[in-house]
Motif scaffolding. Sequence first.
Motif, short mmCIF file in Angstrom:
data_model
loop_
_atom_site.label_atom_id
_atom_site.label_comp_id
_atom_site.label_asym_id
_atom_site.label_seq_id
_atom_site.Cartn_x
_atom_site.Cartn_y
_atom_site.Cartn_z
N VAL A 1 0.87 -1.19 0.00
CA VAL A 1 0.00 0.00 0.00
C VAL A 1 0.90 1.23 0.00
N THR A 2 0.68 2.11 -0.97
CA THR A 2 1.45 3.34 -1.05
C THR A 2 0.49 4.53 -0.96
N SER A 3 1.00 5.65 -0.52
CA SER A 3 0.16 6.82 -0.27
C SER A 3 0.63 8.02 -1.07
N GLY A 4 -0.34 8.81 -1.53
CA GLY A 4 -0.02 10.00 -2.30
C GLY A 4 -1.28 10.79 -2.57
N THR A 5 -1.36 11.37 -3.76
CA THR A 5 -2.54 12.16 -4.11
C THR A 5 -3.09 11.74 -5.45
N PHE A 6 -4.35 12.07 -5.66
CA PHE A 6 -5.04 11.91 -6.94
C PHE A 6 -5.57 13.27 -7.34
N SER A 7 -5.28 13.68 -8.58
CA SER A 7 -5.74 14.99 -9.05
C SER A 7 -6.46 14.84 -10.39
N LEU A 8 -7.62 15.47 -10.48
CA LEU A 8 -8.37 15.52 -11.74
C LEU A 8 -9.44 16.60 -11.60
N ASP A 9 -9.75 17.24 -12.71
CA ASP A 9 -10.83 18.25 -12.74
C ASP A 9 -10.61 19.37 -11.73
N GLY A 10 -9.36 19.71 -11.46
CA GLY A 10 -9.07 20.84 -10.60
C GLY A 10 -9.03 20.55 -9.11
N GLY A 11 -9.29 19.30 -8.72
CA GLY A 11 -9.23 18.92 -7.31
C GLY A 11 -8.09 17.97 -7.04
N THR A 12 -7.66 17.91 -5.79
CA THR A 12 -6.61 16.98 -5.37
C THR A 12 -7.03 16.33 -4.05
N TRP A 13 -6.86 15.01 -3.96
CA TRP A 13 -7.28 14.25 -2.79
C TRP A 13 -6.13 13.35 -2.34
N ASP A 14 -6.03 13.13 -1.02
CA ASP A 14 -5.09 12.14 -0.49
C ASP A 14 -5.66 10.75 -0.70
N VAL A 15 -4.83 9.83 -1.19
CA VAL A 15 -5.29 8.47 -1.44
C VAL A 15 -4.25 7.44 -1.03
N ASP A 16 -4.73 6.27 -0.64
CA ASP A 16 -3.89 5.09 -0.46
C ASP A 16 -4.19 4.14 -1.63
N ASN A 17 -3.16 3.63 -2.26
CA ASN A 17 -3.33 2.75 -3.42
C ASN A 17 -2.78 1.36 -3.13
N ASN A 18 -3.44 0.36 -3.66
CA ASN A 18 -2.92 -1.00 -3.64
C ASN A 18 -2.01 -1.21 -4.84
N VAL A 19 -0.81 -1.67 -4.56
CA VAL A 19 0.14 -2.07 -5.60
C VAL A 19 0.28 -3.58 -5.51
N TRP A 20 0.08 -4.25 -6.64
CA TRP A 20 0.12 -5.72 -6.67
C TRP A 20 1.36 -6.17 -7.44
N ILE A 21 2.09 -7.10 -6.86
CA ILE A 21 3.27 -7.68 -7.51
C ILE A 21 3.01 -9.17 -7.68
N ASP B 1 -6.51 5.56 -22.65
CA ASP B 1 -6.21 6.40 -21.48
C ASP B 1 -4.95 7.25 -21.66
N LEU B 2 -4.46 7.31 -22.89
CA LEU B 2 -3.23 8.05 -23.12
C LEU B 2 -3.39 9.53 -22.76
N MET B 3 -4.59 10.10 -22.99
CA MET B 3 -4.79 11.53 -22.69
C MET B 3 -4.69 11.77 -21.19
N LEU B 4 -5.10 10.78 -20.35
CA LEU B 4 -4.94 10.92 -18.91
C LEU B 4 -3.47 10.81 -18.51
N TRP B 5 -2.79 9.82 -19.10
CA TRP B 5 -1.36 9.64 -18.83
C TRP B 5 -0.60 10.93 -19.12
N ARG B 6 -0.90 11.57 -20.24
CA ARG B 6 -0.12 12.73 -20.67
C ARG B 6 -0.34 13.95 -19.78
N ARG B 7 -1.41 13.97 -19.02
CA ARG B 7 -1.60 15.05 -18.06
C ARG B 7 -0.56 14.97 -16.95
N ARG B 8 -0.16 13.76 -16.62
CA ARG B 8 0.84 13.57 -15.55
C ARG B 8 2.25 13.50 -16.11
#
Length: 210
Positions: free
Chosen positions: A10-30, A91-98
């Motif tokens: 589990v890693t932690s960071g932010t998610f941003s879209l449509d002008g907002g930013t939120w703190d999120v925890d994400n599941n990373v699977w290996i 989803d390339l247009m989303l990728w290119r925003r980041r």
Amino acid sequence: MMAARIDHLVTSGTFSLDGGTWDVDNNVWIVGDDDEAIVIDAAHDDGAIHRALDGRRLVAIVSTHGHDDHIDAAPALADATGAPVLLHPDDLMLWRRRHPDRDPDGELADGQVITVAGTDLTVLHTPGHSPGAVCLHAPGLGTVFSGDTLFQGGPGATGRSFSDFPTIITSIRERLLTLPEGTDVRTGHGDGTTIGAEAPHLEEWIARGH
């Protein structure tokens, strides 16, 4: 040969879209064995993911979709390991925003099979949360990696740009709820579930709407 195993971070960071930013925890699977692995969703912390690989050869970095919280660490992890980053082209247009200066290394397509440590993972294109969202079905492990398409208690969010509620419902109904009931659903955020636990609630979700 050892069967592939699933490691969870589990890693932690932010998610941003449509002008907002939120703190999120994400599941990373290996997914892999002692020699090689794939990473599903390189979120937030390339260093922690690289350490969790523990010297294994990284075959690929698979992105379930292009939202920035699922891909923010992907280029750095790719640079550190030499592994290609894979993303559905819708989803390339989303990728290119980041990552405007670096495209993914390869494309994901519906029905594509990624093999690691003798285990096949089939790409299921499941648009709705985003146009290029995918899930990865590993029948040999009794698991589907659902990204943000299906969670414990319902579908992924569809309230932001490039998402659509009727589309995600169709994806879940036709691509996920048709999997065996005992299939473990390993999600992009939060606790997992099973197909059998979620299937009876589809009509409730539709009635509730999003």
